[in-house]
Design a protein around this motif. Structure first.
Motif, PDB file in Angstrom:
ATOM      1  N   LEU A  38       0.830  -1.201   0.000  1.00  0.00           N
ATOM      2  CA  LEU A  38       0.000   0.000   0.000  1.00  0.00           C
ATOM      3  C   LEU A  38       0.870   1.260   0.000  1.00  0.00           C
ATOM      4  O   LEU A  38       0.603   2.211  -0.739  1.00  0.00           O
ATOM      5  CB  LEU A  38      -0.930   0.000   1.213  1.00  0.00           C
ATOM      6  N   LEU A  39       1.913   1.239   0.792  1.00  0.00           N
ATOM      7  CA  LEU A  39       2.836   2.375   0.859  1.00  0.00           C
ATOM      8  C   LEU A  39       3.504   2.602  -0.497  1.00  0.00           C
ATOM      9  O   LEU A  39       3.588   3.741  -0.967  1.00  0.00           O
ATOM     10  CB  LEU A  39       3.882   2.131   1.946  1.00  0.00           C
ATOM     11  N   SER A  40       3.933   1.538  -1.150  1.00  0.00           N
ATOM     12  CA  SER A  40       4.566   1.654  -2.471  1.00  0.00           C
ATOM     13  C   SER A  40       3.598   2.237  -3.492  1.00  0.00           C
ATOM     14  O   SER A  40       3.962   3.112  -4.275  1.00  0.00           O
ATOM     15  CB  SER A  40       5.045   0.289  -2.953  1.00  0.00           C
ATOM     16  N   GLN A  41       2.354   1.748  -3.482  1.00  0.00           N
ATOM     17  CA  GLN A  41       1.340   2.264  -4.407  1.00  0.00           C
ATOM     18  C   GLN A  41       1.103   3.744  -4.191  1.00  0.00           C
ATOM     19  O   GLN A  41       1.030   4.540  -5.151  1.00  0.00           O
ATOM     20  CB  GLN A  41       0.021   1.522  -4.229  1.00  0.00           C
ATOM     21  N   THR A  42       1.010   4.152  -2.937  1.00  0.00           N
ATOM     22  CA  THR A  42       0.771   5.547  -2.605  1.00  0.00           C
ATOM     23  C   THR A  42       1.947   6.421  -3.052  1.00  0.00           C
ATOM     24  O   THR A  42       1.744   7.490  -3.623  1.00  0.00           O
ATOM     25  CB  THR A  42       0.527   5.700  -1.089  1.00  0.00           C
ATOM     26  N   GLN A  43       3.145   5.944  -2.813  1.00  0.00           N
ATOM     27  CA  GLN A  43       4.329   6.720  -3.191  1.00  0.00           C
ATOM     28  C   GLN A  43       4.437   6.859  -4.720  1.00  0.00           C
ATOM     29  O   GLN A  43       4.819   7.898  -5.224  1.00  0.00           O
ATOM     30  CB  GLN A  43       5.591   6.080  -2.618  1.00  0.00           C
ATOM     31  N   ARG A  44       4.054   5.787  -5.433  1.00  0.00           N
ATOM     32  CA  ARG A  44       4.082   5.870  -6.917  1.00  0.00           C
ATOM     33  C   ARG A  44       3.079   6.885  -7.441  1.00  0.00           C
ATOM     34  O   ARG A  44       3.349   7.628  -8.365  1.00  0.00           O
ATOM     35  CB  ARG A  44       3.804   4.492  -7.531  1.00  0.00           C
TER      36      ARG A  44
END
Length: 107
Positions: free
Chosen positions: A98-104
């Motif tokens: 979820l964190l990776s998706q948000t950062q992307r």
């Protein structure tokens, strides 16, 4: 918490927060009893993991329920979530994905 089979901790904490908002003296004792039977009593359907001393103090508090009768138990459960469940959640694949998706999306 559901994946760890410990969602009762959050449910208990939320029940205590709701209980503290009780303004009716008539409802106080019945709400306290319901919380105790559901989360605190030995073999409760959603028994939280607290030590014997905290369980017994809460049992004694039930003799004269007040808005603070679950404070120690709630504190223990909060501490358990804070020191155990929450750090594991921060390391979980669900959170890191979820964190990776948000950062992307923000890039």
């Amino acid at each position: 918490l559901k994946t760890e089979f410990s969602e009762e901790n959050l449910e208990f904490w939320l029940a205590c927060e709701d209980f503290k908002k009780t303004r009716s003296a008539a409802k106080l004792a019945s709400k306290a009893q319901r919380i105790f039977e559901e989360f605190i009593d030995v073999q409760a359907p959603r028994e939280v993991n607290i030590d014997f001393q905290t369980r017994e103090l809460t049992r004694r508090n039930m003799q004269e329920p007040s808005l603070s009768c679950f404070d120690q138990a709630q504190g223990k459960v909060h501490s358990l979530m804070e020191k155990d469940s929450y750090p594991r959640f921060l390391r979980s694949k669900i959170y890191t994905d979820l964190l990776s998706q948000t950062q992307r999306r923000l890039s």
